[in-house]
Design an enzyme around this catalytic site. Sequence first.
Site, PDB file in Angstrom:
ATOM      1  N   ARG A 234     -20.795  39.034 -53.280  1.00 42.74           N
ATOM      2  CA  ARG A 234     -21.240  40.189 -52.492  1.00 42.74           C
ATOM      3  C   ARG A 234     -22.588  40.615 -53.055  1.00 42.74           C
ATOM      4  O   ARG A 234     -22.805  40.593 -54.267  1.00 42.74           O
ATOM      5  CB  ARG A 234     -20.241  41.352 -52.598  1.00 42.74           C
ATOM      6  N   ASP A 258     -26.468  33.887 -50.894  1.00 38.15           N
ATOM      7  CA  ASP A 258     -25.907  33.858 -49.538  1.00 38.15           C
ATOM      8  C   ASP A 258     -25.602  35.274 -49.084  1.00 38.15           C
ATOM      9  O   ASP A 258     -25.229  35.491 -47.939  1.00 38.15           O
ATOM     10  CB  ASP A 258     -24.618  33.015 -49.525  1.00 38.15           C
ATOM     11  N   GLU A 263     -27.662  43.582 -46.699  1.00 40.14           N
ATOM     12  CA  GLU A 263     -27.595  42.589 -45.618  1.00 40.14           C
ATOM     13  C   GLU A 263     -27.067  43.163 -44.312  1.00 40.14           C
ATOM     14  O   GLU A 263     -27.386  42.644 -43.233  1.00 40.14           O
ATOM     15  CB  GLU A 263     -26.737  41.396 -46.035  1.00 40.14           C
ATOM     16  N   HIS A 295     -25.368  34.770 -45.336  1.00 41.00           N
ATOM     17  CA  HIS A 295     -23.910  34.951 -45.394  1.00 41.00           C
ATOM     18  C   HIS A 295     -23.190  33.914 -44.526  1.00 41.00           C
ATOM     19  O   HIS A 295     -22.395  34.250 -43.641  1.00 41.00           O
ATOM     20  CB  HIS A 295     -23.522  36.369 -44.969  1.00 41.00           C
TER      21      HIS A 295
HETATM   22  P1  NAD Z   1     -10.089  36.025 -55.466  1.00 42.87           P
HETATM   23  O1  NAD Z   1      -9.485  37.384 -55.355  1.00 42.87           O
HETATM   24  O2  NAD Z   1      -9.206  34.832 -55.341  1.00 42.87           O
HETATM   25  O3  NAD Z   1     -10.859  35.896 -56.865  1.00 42.87           O
HETATM   26  C1  NAD Z   1     -11.688  36.909 -57.386  1.00 42.87           C
HETATM   27  C2  NAD Z   1     -11.622  36.826 -58.891  1.00 42.87           C
HETATM   28  O4  NAD Z   1     -12.551  37.777 -59.427  1.00 42.87           O
HETATM   29  C3  NAD Z   1     -10.231  37.160 -59.446  1.00 42.87           C
HETATM   30  O5  NAD Z   1      -9.794  36.152 -60.336  1.00 42.87           O
HETATM   31  C4  NAD Z   1     -10.454  38.498 -60.159  1.00 42.87           C
HETATM   32  O6  NAD Z   1      -9.615  38.669 -61.294  1.00 42.87           O
HETATM   33  C5  NAD Z   1     -11.921  38.358 -60.544  1.00 42.87           C
HETATM   34  N1  NAD Z   1     -12.506  39.631 -60.935  1.00 42.87           N
HETATM   35  C6  NAD Z   1     -12.213  40.874 -60.481  1.00 42.87           C
HETATM   36  N2  NAD Z   1     -12.938  41.790 -61.148  1.00 42.87           N
HETATM   37  C7  NAD Z   1     -13.702  41.109 -62.023  1.00 42.87           C
HETATM   38  C8  NAD Z   1     -14.660  41.516 -62.992  1.00 42.87           C
HETATM   39  N3  NAD Z   1     -14.943  42.807 -63.186  1.00 42.87           N
HETATM   40  N4  NAD Z   1     -15.269  40.552 -63.720  1.00 42.87           N
HETATM   41  C9  NAD Z   1     -14.956  39.251 -63.542  1.00 42.87           C
HETATM   42  N5  NAD Z   1     -14.063  38.806 -62.637  1.00 42.87           N
HETATM   43  C10 NAD Z   1     -13.435  39.729 -61.895  1.00 42.87           C
HETATM   44  O7  NAD Z   1     -11.259  36.001 -54.420  1.00 42.87           O
HETATM   45  P2  NAD Z   1     -11.983  34.707 -53.798  1.00 42.87           P
HETATM   46  O8  NAD Z   1     -11.292  34.311 -52.542  1.00 42.87           O
HETATM   47  O9  NAD Z   1     -12.201  33.697 -54.864  1.00 42.87           O
HETATM   48  O10 NAD Z   1     -13.384  35.355 -53.371  1.00 42.87           O
HETATM   49  C11 NAD Z   1     -14.320  35.792 -54.336  1.00 42.87           C
HETATM   50  C12 NAD Z   1     -15.370  36.638 -53.657  1.00 42.87           C
HETATM   51  O11 NAD Z   1     -16.149  35.779 -52.800  1.00 42.87           O
HETATM   52  C13 NAD Z   1     -14.790  37.683 -52.671  1.00 42.87           C
HETATM   53  O12 NAD Z   1     -14.448  38.865 -53.303  1.00 42.87           O
HETATM   54  C14 NAD Z   1     -15.906  37.883 -51.689  1.00 42.87           C
HETATM   55  O13 NAD Z   1     -16.701  38.966 -52.137  1.00 42.87           O
HETATM   56  C15 NAD Z   1     -16.701  36.583 -51.783  1.00 42.87           C
HETATM   57  N6  NAD Z   1     -16.665  35.814 -50.520  1.00 42.87           N
HETATM   58  C16 NAD Z   1     -17.850  35.457 -49.973  1.00 42.87           C
HETATM   59  C17 NAD Z   1     -17.873  34.708 -48.802  1.00 42.87           C
HETATM   60  C18 NAD Z   1     -19.164  34.262 -48.168  1.00 42.87           C
HETATM   61  O14 NAD Z   1     -19.159  33.812 -47.016  1.00 42.87           O
HETATM   62  N7  NAD Z   1     -20.294  34.343 -48.859  1.00 42.87           N
HETATM   63  C19 NAD Z   1     -16.661  34.355 -48.190  1.00 42.87           C
HETATM   64  C20 NAD Z   1     -15.462  34.732 -48.797  1.00 42.87           C
HETATM   65  C21 NAD Z   1     -15.467  35.462 -49.970  1.00 42.87           C
END
Ligand code: NAD
Length: 334
Positions: A234, A258, A263, A295
Amino acid sequence: MDVAVFNTKSYDRTFLSEANGDGRHRLTFLEPHLTEETAVLAAGHTAVCAFVNDRLDGATLNKLNSVGVSLVALRCAGFNNVDLSAAKALGIKVARVPAYSPHAVAEHTMALILALNRRIHRAYNRVREGNFALEGLLGFDLAGKTAGVVGTGKIGELVVRILTGFGCRVLVHDVAQNQAVVSMGATYVPFTELAAGSDLITLHCPLTPQTHHLIDADTIALMKPGIMLVNTSRGAVVDTAAVLDGLKSGQIGSVALDVYEEEGDFFFEDLSNRFISDDLFARLLTFPNVLITGHQAFFTREALSGIAETTIGNLTAFEKTGRALHEISIEKIG
Ligand code: NAD
């Protein structure tokens, strides 16, 4: 159930209509973003379906409540754009799509790393213009480098697997450990150690108060000079102004994004006949060592199909039981 689907593009219509194959739900596809001003368009619908760049703040939720909406079905995983306290106070349920092809995002992350490192974005244009010079295209071997992965959830785990396949040593940081990445040979370290020890850093944590501007002037100062920084999580996990300073000083060697803090104002739209009013963003685009996509990391057939099926599943479960399959609430996220 009657559902007002905000902020729709042709691909949303295609995949949601397909997932709603039996026509169980009456989907009204609307082009405007969901805001306080447009919320009135949801009148007569039990649910709204919204996306990452819709603004579900208290004012918007109030309007939705006043026109009879009782469910917000997000067609995305992140929910940092929803005021969950306001939703709870109004009795509006919020559902999301917790997982949909993490491969889509992990593979796009790797596409960005490879393209940025080998300057494919520049080489593509050069060759089309008959310029076969190599000056400015110098990359580095990924094999043997140290990659830092912040967030080892579904996407981060896949990124660790891919980077390991490229022969990288991988440092990881998370608030919770994932044994799968440990068994791949990655090492959990405190964030400052990851920042100081990595040749490239890629972000896969959610946006929370704890991760807001995780990458700022102080953490950039800890990094190896010439670091490659990649953000597909994000936008606001990164302080863009600090990154710009890091690029200018050379402390940051290259950046792939991305996502971007602001955005919501322009991503997903064709603004090619206008100008970019965001000066920070426009300045980023002037760097040859910056690669930005709008994105699109999630944008694969498999992911869109998964998003649509889970969204329809949320709507159907809510209609039948009053509870969506994947509800989020202020209590659940603590
Ligand atoms: P997920 O919930 O499976 O994994 C997120 C991880 O981040 C977890 O293991 C959590 O413990 C960890 N986390 C939380 N707080 C933290 C901190 N303070 N420091 C370090 N790690 C921390 O989520 P995911 O499916 O792997 O997605 C990750 C992120 O990717 C989403 O939150 C979203 O913002 C982003 N995303 C982006 C797109 C895109 O198109 N660019 C698409 C989907 C998701």
